[in-house]
Write an enzyme that holds these catalytic residues in place. Sequence first.
Site, short mmCIF file in Angstrom:
data_model
loop_
_atom_site.label_atom_id
_atom_site.label_comp_id
_atom_site.label_asym_id
_atom_site.label_seq_id
_atom_site.Cartn_x
_atom_site.Cartn_y
_atom_site.Cartn_z
N GLN A 1 -9.43 1.18 -0.46
CA GLN A 1 -9.86 1.75 0.81
C GLN A 1 -10.27 3.20 0.57
O GLN A 1 -9.78 3.84 -0.37
CB GLN A 1 -8.75 1.67 1.87
CG GLN A 1 -8.53 0.24 2.37
CD GLN A 1 -7.43 0.13 3.39
OE1 GLN A 1 -6.42 0.83 3.32
NE2 GLN A 1 -7.59 -0.76 4.35
N ASP B 1 -5.53 2.83 -1.69
CA ASP B 1 -6.27 3.66 -0.75
C ASP B 1 -6.48 5.03 -1.40
O ASP B 1 -5.52 5.77 -1.63
CB ASP B 1 -5.49 3.78 0.56
CG ASP B 1 -6.28 4.45 1.66
OD1 ASP B 1 -6.88 5.51 1.40
OD2 ASP B 1 -6.29 3.92 2.79
N GLU C 1 -11.98 2.68 5.75
CA GLU C 1 -10.94 2.93 6.74
C GLU C 1 -10.92 4.42 7.08
O GLU C 1 -10.04 5.17 6.68
CB GLU C 1 -9.57 2.48 6.21
CG GLU C 1 -8.50 2.46 7.31
CD GLU C 1 -7.12 2.13 6.78
OE1 GLU C 1 -6.43 1.33 7.42
OE2 GLU C 1 -6.73 2.68 5.72
N GLU D 1 0.82 -1.21 0.00
CA GLU D 1 0.00 0.00 0.00
C GLU D 1 0.86 1.26 0.00
O GLU D 1 1.64 1.47 0.93
CB GLU D 1 -0.91 0.04 1.23
CG GLU D 1 -1.80 1.27 1.28
CD GLU D 1 -2.60 1.39 2.57
OE1 GLU D 1 -3.62 2.09 2.55
OE2 GLU D 1 -2.19 0.80 3.59
#
Length: 286
Positions: free
Chosen positions: A216, A188, A256, A153
């Site tokens: 995310q 993300d 998240e 990530e």
Amino acid sequence: MPRFAANLSMLYPELAFLDRFEAAARDGFEGVEYLFPYDWEPAELAARLEAHGLQQVLFNAPPGGGGRREAIAQAWAAGDKGLACVPGREAEFREGLALALRYAQALACPRVHVMAGLVPAGDTREGVRATYVANLRRAARQAAQAGVALLVEPINTRDIPGFFLNRQDHAHELIGEIGEPNVQVQMDLYHCQIVEGDVAMKIRQYLPTGRVGHFQIAGVPQRHEPDLGELHHPYLFGVIDEVATQCGWQGWVGCEYRPARGAVAGGTTAGLGWLRAARAASPASS
């Protein structure tokens, strides 16, 4: 509409962790993710998943501390953000991965996020690149035997200064060098917007490659609900749906974010208007 997973490390903060599974199921989530499972026995977590009809979709490998529960918590508290790029701690990295894979099998979890870690003081990204690639390549082969994908990530430099991996192009370049099919990117959109922007075009660029394993979301810049801030998530959900239909992607979108109402009772549920709106707009709901 994408499939949304509740991040239990951030959502429902007014509840004890094990009680958050029931709360997520009550709000209609079918999947959950969280940072770390290691404070609880795998059987205890598996029982919560089964009791509430939930799927474990993601968690993180230990940030440090090897395979020992107390040492993992201490490493996180001390500021460790993963070991994949850190020379000299390869044995600790391997021990942590072995523990993560045992949890993944017990929880039927198909993905484990391997945090890259901080570039050590006095070193450079290029200086630790070989360590990162070697650790991920070895780990991926071990994970493949367990039927688990490893995710990497990119994380923004404001939330975690000094983190090894910050950009989508860097992540995909490294995956190409690692050369293992079960290594994918955890994209993300919160981090992506802060570092790079042009989020919709990056979804269109990278999702069809087959190298994006998970999304995310959170509002930017305060990391609250996705309907708060500068990103227009309804549009981005539509982009994900469109591209996923074209390329056959069937992953999850992890929620998240930190609820804007904080730890007040019912605060997370009250802030899910964005999710109810997404469900109402979905063709499947009509």
